[in-house]
Motif scaffolding. Structure first.
Motif, mmCIF file in Angstrom:
data_model
loop_
_atom_site.group_PDB
_atom_site.id
_atom_site.type_symbol
_atom_site.label_atom_id
_atom_site.label_comp_id
_atom_site.label_asym_id
_atom_site.label_seq_id
_atom_site.Cartn_x
_atom_site.Cartn_y
_atom_site.Cartn_z
ATOM 1 N N LYS A 1 0.827 -1.214 0.000
ATOM 2 C CA LYS A 1 0.000 0.000 0.000
ATOM 3 C C LYS A 1 0.857 1.258 0.000
ATOM 4 C CE LYS A 1 -2.579 -0.628 3.600
ATOM 5 N NZ LYS A 1 -3.631 -0.336 4.616
ATOM 6 N N SER A 2 1.900 1.257 0.831
ATOM 7 C CA SER A 2 2.763 2.437 0.925
ATOM 8 C C SER A 2 3.521 2.676 -0.374
ATOM 9 C CB SER A 2 3.758 2.271 2.085
ATOM 10 O OG SER A 2 3.089 2.081 3.311
ATOM 11 N N LEU A 3 3.992 1.587 -0.988
ATOM 12 C CA LEU A 3 4.722 1.697 -2.248
ATOM 13 C C LEU A 3 3.810 2.204 -3.360
ATOM 14 C CD1 LEU A 3 7.547 1.155 -3.428
ATOM 15 C CD2 LEU A 3 6.753 -1.132 -4.055
ATOM 16 N N LEU A 4 2.586 1.682 -3.388
ATOM 17 C CA LEU A 4 1.621 2.105 -4.405
ATOM 18 C C LEU A 4 1.270 3.579 -4.244
ATOM 19 C CD1 LEU A 4 -0.264 1.342 -6.736
ATOM 20 C CD2 LEU A 4 -1.989 0.696 -5.042
ATOM 21 N N MET A 5 1.029 4.000 -3.002
ATOM 22 C CA MET A 5 0.699 5.402 -2.753
ATOM 23 C C MET A 5 1.871 6.310 -3.101
ATOM 24 S SD MET A 5 -1.475 7.658 -1.895
ATOM 25 C CE MET A 5 -2.805 6.610 -1.273
ATOM 26 N N MET A 6 3.081 5.871 -2.805
ATOM 27 C CA MET A 6 4.263 6.661 -3.141
ATOM 28 C C MET A 6 4.365 6.856 -4.646
ATOM 29 S SD MET A 6 8.303 5.951 -2.312
ATOM 30 C CE MET A 6 8.357 4.523 -3.407
ATOM 31 N N ILE A 7 4.148 5.793 -5.406
ATOM 32 C CA ILE A 7 4.211 5.881 -6.866
ATOM 33 C C ILE A 7 3.134 6.823 -7.400
ATOM 34 C CG2 ILE A 7 3.921 4.572 -9.008
ATOM 35 C CD1 ILE A 7 5.150 2.168 -7.541
ATOM 36 N N LEU A 8 1.925 6.717 -6.840
ATOM 37 C CA LEU A 8 0.829 7.589 -7.268
ATOM 38 C C LEU A 8 1.143 9.055 -6.979
ATOM 39 C CD1 LEU A 8 -2.311 5.520 -6.157
ATOM 40 C CD2 LEU A 8 -1.464 5.886 -8.476
ATOM 41 N N LEU A 9 1.753 9.310 -5.823
ATOM 42 C CA LEU A 9 2.131 10.684 -5.479
ATOM 43 C C LEU A 9 3.213 11.208 -6.421
ATOM 44 C CD1 LEU A 9 2.178 10.533 -1.560
ATOM 45 C CD2 LEU A 9 0.529 11.735 -3.013
ATOM 46 N N PHE A 10 4.180 10.354 -6.747
ATOM 47 C CA PHE A 10 5.216 10.760 -7.700
ATOM 48 C C PHE A 10 4.588 11.160 -9.040
ATOM 49 C CE2 PHE A 10 8.734 8.484 -5.311
ATOM 50 C CZ PHE A 10 9.496 9.619 -5.151
ATOM 51 N N ILE A 11 3.601 10.380 -9.493
ATOM 52 C CA ILE A 11 2.923 10.679 -10.761
ATOM 53 C C ILE A 11 2.095 11.957 -10.638
ATOM 54 C CG2 ILE A 11 1.186 9.854 -12.407
ATOM 55 C CD1 ILE A 11 2.091 6.994 -11.720
ATOM 56 N N TYR B 1 6.480 9.974 2.740
ATOM 57 C CA TYR B 1 5.259 9.217 3.058
ATOM 58 C C TYR B 1 5.591 7.736 3.233
ATOM 59 C CZ TYR B 1 0.761 6.911 2.452
ATOM 60 O OH TYR B 1 -0.342 6.103 2.632
ATOM 61 N N PHE B 2 6.324 7.194 2.270
ATOM 62 C CA PHE B 2 6.716 5.783 2.330
ATOM 63 C C PHE B 2 7.601 5.525 3.541
ATOM 64 C CE2 PHE B 2 9.711 2.380 1.344
ATOM 65 C CZ PHE B 2 8.875 1.372 0.905
ATOM 66 N N LYS C 1 5.442 5.764 6.873
ATOM 67 C CA LYS C 1 4.471 4.671 7.016
ATOM 68 C C LYS C 1 5.152 3.359 7.361
ATOM 69 C CE LYS C 1 0.374 6.422 6.267
ATOM 70 N NZ LYS C 1 -0.722 6.319 7.257
ATOM 71 N N LEU C 2 6.217 3.041 6.663
ATOM 72 C CA LEU C 2 6.868 1.746 6.857
ATOM 73 C C LEU C 2 7.590 1.678 8.206
ATOM 74 C CD1 LEU C 2 6.495 -0.357 4.691
ATOM 75 C CD2 LEU C 2 8.892 -0.117 4.098
ATOM 76 N N LEU C 3 8.340 2.717 8.529
ATOM 77 C CA LEU C 3 9.063 2.722 9.804
ATOM 78 C C LEU C 3 8.102 2.698 10.984
ATOM 79 C CD1 LEU C 3 12.103 5.175 9.568
ATOM 80 C CD2 LEU C 3 12.138 2.714 9.937
ATOM 81 N N ASN C 4 7.083 3.547 10.922
ATOM 82 C CA ASN C 4 6.141 3.643 12.033
ATOM 83 C C ASN C 4 5.395 2.324 12.240
ATOM 84 O OD1 ASN C 4 4.668 5.198 14.082
ATOM 85 N ND2 ASN C 4 2.935 5.015 12.696
ATOM 86 N N TYR C 5 5.003 1.683 11.148
ATOM 87 C CA TYR C 5 4.299 0.402 11.280
ATOM 88 C C TYR C 5 5.218 -0.676 11.836
ATOM 89 C CZ TYR C 5 1.948 -3.946 10.301
ATOM 90 O OH TYR C 5 1.381 -5.186 10.445
ATOM 91 N N VAL D 1 5.495 11.723 16.564
ATOM 92 C CA VAL D 1 6.015 10.629 15.730
ATOM 93 C C VAL D 1 6.401 11.154 14.357
ATOM 94 C CG1 VAL D 1 5.471 8.426 14.634
ATOM 95 C CG2 VAL D 1 4.680 8.879 16.953
ATOM 96 N N ARG D 2 5.562 12.037 13.787
ATOM 97 C CA ARG D 2 5.884 12.620 12.477
ATOM 98 C C ARG D 2 7.158 13.458 12.559
ATOM 99 N NH1 ARG D 2 0.143 13.958 12.478
ATOM 100 N NH2 ARG D 2 -1.002 12.364 11.316
ATOM 101 N N PHE D 3 7.320 14.175 13.654
ATOM 102 C CA PHE D 3 8.538 14.972 13.826
ATOM 103 C C PHE D 3 9.767 14.062 13.853
ATOM 104 C CE2 PHE D 3 11.759 16.424 16.903
ATOM 105 C CZ PHE D 3 12.189 17.582 16.267
ATOM 106 N N ARG D 4 9.664 12.942 14.571
ATOM 107 C CA ARG D 4 10.797 12.021 14.656
ATOM 108 C C ARG D 4 11.132 11.421 13.298
ATOM 109 N NH1 ARG D 4 8.248 9.384 20.089
ATOM 110 N NH2 ARG D 4 9.131 10.880 21.578
ATOM 111 N N THR D 5 10.112 10.970 12.577
ATOM 112 C CA THR D 5 10.380 10.377 11.256
ATOM 113 C C THR D 5 10.882 11.434 10.277
ATOM 114 O OG1 THR D 5 8.031 10.632 10.641
ATOM 115 C CG2 THR D 5 8.720 8.499 11.537
#
Length: 291
Positions: free
Chosen positions: A152-162, A184-185, A188-192, A215-219
């Motif tokens: 899901k994260s990879l797909l969303m990242m690709i969509l955002l790039f496009i 975003y990728f 999402k991946l690190l936090n999960y 958490v967002r600040f840390r990532t």
């Protein structure tokens, strides 16, 4: 504990011999991956693309090798289109020689984060034993959950790039447009990986609802660190340690506040109950003996 203290403790844990040995794994695996990718691309690589670009500018016919990788075919069609016109030719040159470097760095970051996901339980278990052995890990998710989150994260990242393609041609804004999908990728991946190893789903919802911005600040801090060329190849283990400490500390606070569904270590909890019962039985026997 302040954020500086958490960061400092994470650095100290990272610099131990055990963690440094683990840090070699994503370094070696990613370097092998990049090595293979480099020589695969070299077969149909930059020199070939330069020839195609030159031929396209001269109006010559472009013949694509049918055995070429699919990404090379796509890149060829894109270059042929861009180099047809002088304006797009200038943009294409900028993208190939400047943005190309960023793309290579981003690929190394993405692959390192994927690799470190497999090592997260081992890393957090060592941190748990060293600092938080009184806590119980209630990891959530199934065997396929990490793969689903990755997809899901990879797909969303690709969509955002496009989606951000029009912004890539605007100076300064293009840097943000390139960074947001990868962040975003990254987030999402690190936090999960970290939260699903330490917390139950209910504990995660309680903590993340209050600590989402932290958490967002840390990532985000970790993401900026990862933008230093190739540093993620070695420091990905530190990312897990840093986020892990943050969640462990909040979980410890939950225990102290006695929030429902947040229990102390099951073994210690059972021992406490056993000791209480033994004390009660001892008092009863004394009362019987005195009477």
């Amino acid at each position: 504990m302040s954020e500086i203290d958490i960061f400092s403790r994470s650095v100290k844990d990272f610099l131990t011999s055990k963690m440094l040995k683990i840090a070699l794994i994503p370094l070696i695996v990613t370097m092998i991956f990049m090595y293979i990718l480099f020589f695969t691309a070299a077969d149909f690589g930059i020199s070939t693309l330069q020839e195609i670009a030159q031929a396209s500018q001269n109006g010559e016919e472009i013949v694509i090798d049918e055995s070429a990788p699919f990404y090379f075919v796509w890149a060829t069609y894109l270059i042929v289109f861009l180099f047809k016109y002088s304006f797009t030719s200038y943009i294409a040159g900028f993208l190939l020689y400047t943005i190309g470097t960023i793309i290579v760095l981003n690929i190394s970051v993405i692959f390192s984060i994927v690799v470190i996901g497999f090592l997260t339980p081992t890393i957090l278990e060592k941190i748990h034993q060293k600092h938080y052995s009184h806590l119980t890990l209630h990891g959530y998710g199934t065997l396929f959950s990490p793969l689903w989150v990755l997809f899901k994260s990879l797909l969303m990242m690709i969509l955002l790039f496009i989606l951000f393609i029009p912004l890539y041609f605007v100076p300064l804004i293009n840097l943000i447009a390139f960074s947001l999908p990868l962040y975003y990728f990254f987030h999402k991946l690190l936090n999960y990986d970290v939260s699903s190893t330490i917390l139950s789903q209910k504990e995660y919802k309680i903590i993340y609802e209050k600590e989402a911005n932290t958490v967002r600040f840390r990532t985000l801090v970790l993401y900026f660190i990862s933008m230093i060329p190739f540093i993620t190849l070695f420091t990905a283990v530190f990312y897990i340690i840093y986020l892990g400490h943050g969640y462990f500390i909040k979980l410890d606070e939950m225990y102290k506040l006695d929030i429902p569904d947040s229990k102390m270590n099951d073994k210690n909890h059972n021992n406490d109950i056993k000791n209480i019962k033994e004390l009660e039985n001892s008092n009863i026997r004394k009362q019987i003996s005195n009477s």
